[in-house]
Design a protein around this motif. Sequence first.
Motif, mmCIF file in Angstrom:
data_model
loop_
_atom_site.group_PDB
_atom_site.id
_atom_site.type_symbol
_atom_site.label_atom_id
_atom_site.label_comp_id
_atom_site.label_asym_id
_atom_site.label_seq_id
_atom_site.Cartn_x
_atom_site.Cartn_y
_atom_site.Cartn_z
ATOM 1 N N VAL A 1 -16.864 42.932 -42.532
ATOM 2 C CA VAL A 1 -15.692 42.294 -42.931
ATOM 3 C C VAL A 1 -14.619 43.006 -42.410
ATOM 4 C CG1 VAL A 1 -14.472 41.515 -44.945
ATOM 5 C CG2 VAL A 1 -16.724 41.246 -45.079
ATOM 6 N N ILE A 2 -13.467 42.329 -42.068
ATOM 7 C CA ILE A 2 -12.421 43.055 -41.674
ATOM 8 C C ILE A 2 -11.105 42.840 -42.167
ATOM 9 C CG2 ILE A 2 -10.745 43.788 -39.392
ATOM 10 C CD1 ILE A 2 -13.309 44.037 -37.946
ATOM 11 N N LEU A 3 -10.338 43.525 -43.047
ATOM 12 C CA LEU A 3 -9.186 42.851 -43.663
ATOM 13 C C LEU A 3 -7.974 44.091 -42.984
ATOM 14 C CD1 LEU A 3 -9.768 42.323 -47.585
ATOM 15 C CD2 LEU A 3 -9.658 40.772 -45.688
ATOM 16 N N ASN A 4 -7.446 43.582 -41.946
ATOM 17 C CA ASN A 4 -6.299 44.257 -41.618
ATOM 18 C C ASN A 4 -5.179 43.236 -41.309
ATOM 19 O OD1 ASN A 4 -7.021 43.044 -39.112
ATOM 20 N ND2 ASN A 4 -7.872 44.900 -37.973
ATOM 21 N N ASP A 5 -4.218 43.635 -40.192
ATOM 22 C CA ASP A 5 -3.108 42.613 -40.275
ATOM 23 C C ASP A 5 -3.248 41.832 -39.163
ATOM 24 O OD1 ASP A 5 -0.916 41.574 -41.334
ATOM 25 O OD2 ASP A 5 0.431 42.937 -39.764
ATOM 26 N N GLU A 6 -4.248 41.655 -38.484
ATOM 27 C CA GLU A 6 -4.450 40.793 -37.240
ATOM 28 C C GLU A 6 -4.444 39.380 -37.700
ATOM 29 O OE1 GLU A 6 -7.899 41.847 -34.102
ATOM 30 O OE2 GLU A 6 -7.780 43.618 -35.312
ATOM 31 N N ALA A 7 -4.356 38.535 -36.751
ATOM 32 C CA ALA A 7 -4.475 37.122 -36.907
ATOM 33 C C ALA A 7 -5.765 36.774 -36.436
ATOM 34 C CB ALA A 7 -3.469 36.396 -36.428
ATOM 35 N N ALA A 8 -6.792 35.945 -37.080
ATOM 36 C CA ALA A 8 -7.951 35.341 -36.530
ATOM 37 C C ALA A 8 -7.472 34.295 -35.580
ATOM 38 C CB ALA A 8 -8.756 34.857 -37.711
ATOM 39 N N TYR A 9 -8.516 34.236 -34.353
ATOM 40 C CA TYR A 9 -8.171 33.466 -33.411
ATOM 41 C C TYR A 9 -8.169 32.142 -33.906
ATOM 42 C CZ TYR A 9 -9.619 30.950 -29.317
ATOM 43 O OH TYR A 9 -9.946 29.905 -28.260
ATOM 44 N N LYS A 10 -9.317 31.697 -34.739
ATOM 45 C CA LYS A 10 -9.395 30.364 -35.280
ATOM 46 C C LYS A 10 -9.178 30.415 -36.569
ATOM 47 C CE LYS A 10 -13.653 29.148 -33.689
ATOM 48 N NZ LYS A 10 -14.770 28.599 -33.700
ATOM 49 N N SER A 11 -8.847 29.389 -37.230
ATOM 50 C CA SER A 11 -8.756 29.218 -38.700
ATOM 51 C C SER A 11 -10.307 28.873 -39.354
ATOM 52 C CB SER A 11 -7.844 28.133 -39.093
ATOM 53 O OG SER A 11 -8.598 26.648 -39.019
ATOM 54 N N PRO A 12 -10.350 28.941 -40.739
ATOM 55 C CA PRO A 12 -11.677 28.778 -41.175
ATOM 56 C C PRO A 12 -11.926 27.323 -41.509
ATOM 57 C CG PRO A 12 -10.419 29.776 -42.972
ATOM 58 C CD PRO A 12 -9.335 29.498 -41.763
ATOM 59 N N LYS A 13 -11.228 26.461 -41.018
ATOM 60 C CA LYS A 13 -11.306 24.841 -41.383
ATOM 61 C C LYS A 13 -12.599 24.355 -40.913
ATOM 62 C CE LYS A 13 -10.031 22.233 -37.044
ATOM 63 N NZ LYS A 13 -8.697 21.151 -36.307
ATOM 64 N N GLU A 14 -13.406 25.009 -40.210
ATOM 65 C CA GLU A 14 -14.876 24.393 -39.543
ATOM 66 C C GLU A 14 -15.754 24.541 -40.693
ATOM 67 O OE1 GLU A 14 -14.597 27.376 -36.371
ATOM 68 O OE2 GLU A 14 -16.788 27.810 -36.865
ATOM 69 N N PHE A 15 -15.365 25.378 -41.965
ATOM 70 C CA PHE A 15 -16.344 25.608 -43.093
ATOM 71 C C PHE A 15 -16.071 24.431 -43.919
ATOM 72 C CE2 PHE A 15 -15.935 29.581 -40.729
ATOM 73 C CZ PHE A 15 -17.485 29.757 -40.560
ATOM 74 N N LEU A 16 -15.259 23.744 -43.941
ATOM 75 C CA LEU A 16 -15.046 22.698 -44.727
ATOM 76 C C LEU A 16 -15.096 21.445 -44.147
ATOM 77 C CD1 LEU A 16 -12.336 24.243 -46.735
ATOM 78 C CD2 LEU A 16 -14.569 23.344 -47.713
ATOM 79 N N PHE A 17 -14.655 21.591 -42.655
ATOM 80 C CA PHE A 17 -14.781 20.295 -41.711
ATOM 81 C C PHE A 17 -15.228 20.716 -40.476
ATOM 82 C CE2 PHE A 17 -11.721 17.871 -38.911
ATOM 83 C CZ PHE A 17 -12.329 16.766 -38.534
ATOM 84 N N PRO A 18 -16.650 20.631 -40.448
ATOM 85 C CA PRO A 18 -17.380 21.145 -39.422
ATOM 86 C C PRO A 18 -17.297 20.500 -38.175
ATOM 87 C CG PRO A 18 -18.962 21.091 -41.140
ATOM 88 C CD PRO A 18 -17.624 20.237 -41.599
ATOM 89 N N GLN A 19 -17.204 21.343 -36.793
ATOM 90 C CA GLN A 19 -16.813 20.310 -35.610
ATOM 91 C C GLN A 19 -17.813 19.347 -35.544
ATOM 92 O OE1 GLN A 19 -16.179 23.258 -32.613
ATOM 93 N NE2 GLN A 19 -15.963 21.651 -30.844
ATOM 94 N N THR A 20 -19.137 19.596 -35.893
ATOM 95 C CA THR A 20 -20.224 18.756 -35.799
ATOM 96 C C THR A 20 -20.953 18.746 -37.047
ATOM 97 O OG1 THR A 20 -20.613 19.127 -33.340
ATOM 98 C CG2 THR A 20 -22.265 17.840 -34.270
#
Length: 325
Positions: A45-64
């Motif tokens: 786990v990395i908690l720094n000030d970087e922005a994640a490339y993608k949001s975590p939306k796929e964990f509630l609304f998966p791509q497939t």
Amino acid sequence: MKHVVVPKDSIKDLLESLMTDYKIVAPVREGQTLVYKAVNQVDEVILNDEAAYKSPKEFLFPQTEQMMVFSKDGDIRITEDDTKTILFGVRSCDLEALKIMTAVFTQGKFIDTYFEKKLKNTVLIGFGCQSEKKGCFCGDRGLNKGYSEACDAFLTDNGDQYIVQIITEKGELLFGGFAQIDSQKAVSCESGGQALLEINSDESTLFNNVDWGRISEKCMGCGTCTYICPTCHCFVFKDVVEKGEAIRYKCWDSCMYPKFTMHASGHNPRASKKERYRQRILHKYLYVKQNFGYTACTGCGRCIRSCPVGMNIKSVVTEIMEGLK
Ligand code: SF4
Ligand code: SF4
């Protein structure tokens, strides 16, 4: 509202202890980027000030997402997923995006029970940004990069400790045992201010008085902006035959694709790129607001950072509103 102090050393112990009951999804390093992933070890786990490339939306609304199976003998088996999940270290913009997604999937005429169930089984833990990243314009959209209440508990970096604002009972379950502090001494917890970047016009004016052909000229219709966007929620059903059974999937779709609105008759109401690009902008800045009360753009900047030809939604919306003055 209750605030507690969690020493940084204790966060990993806490996550470790929760791993037996929950799937922990958190920012982890993947190559040169930061992505949200289910973690195997808390050290990832990395908690720094970087922005994640993608949001975590796929964990509630998966791509497939598999929805159901139609068996040969006529049975229909609904696919169930009861996984208890902690989405950890989610930024204010992505929490606001999940709030918009929740309104669309659970508060309209139709309820997406798959999304609703996942959300019920998820604990959302927010984490403040310290700096605006390249392309971000969350401030112009009225968000506070350092805080959002659209979660169960929110962490703010405070040197060798985190100040945690406990917002819901789910948050209390995780953090209630830590030392409480006086809320007056805690960090600023304003959810945001007034949005400066909005489209305040009606559909007919926007259809007729904006040069969508010129605005969309560079767009290649690749759909990257829709897939990377934390608020984009369009999908299509696909039935696939596998080993003699038919499986129904829900898959992300994109309004930037030519066949997105193609009718069975062959007629396409958005046959050209300019109509599709207009739809993307108006869906975000007009239609979701009309239907659910939110502008479906958080200013996260991901579409700007990812567009292969440099399309910039902030500049486009600014230009539209300037042009209509
Ligand atoms: S990412 Fe850029 S080029 Fe691709 S569809 Fe979106 S605006 Fe068009
Ligand atoms: S439209 Fe672009 S800036 Fe707005 S939320 Fe989506 S990806 Fe972020």
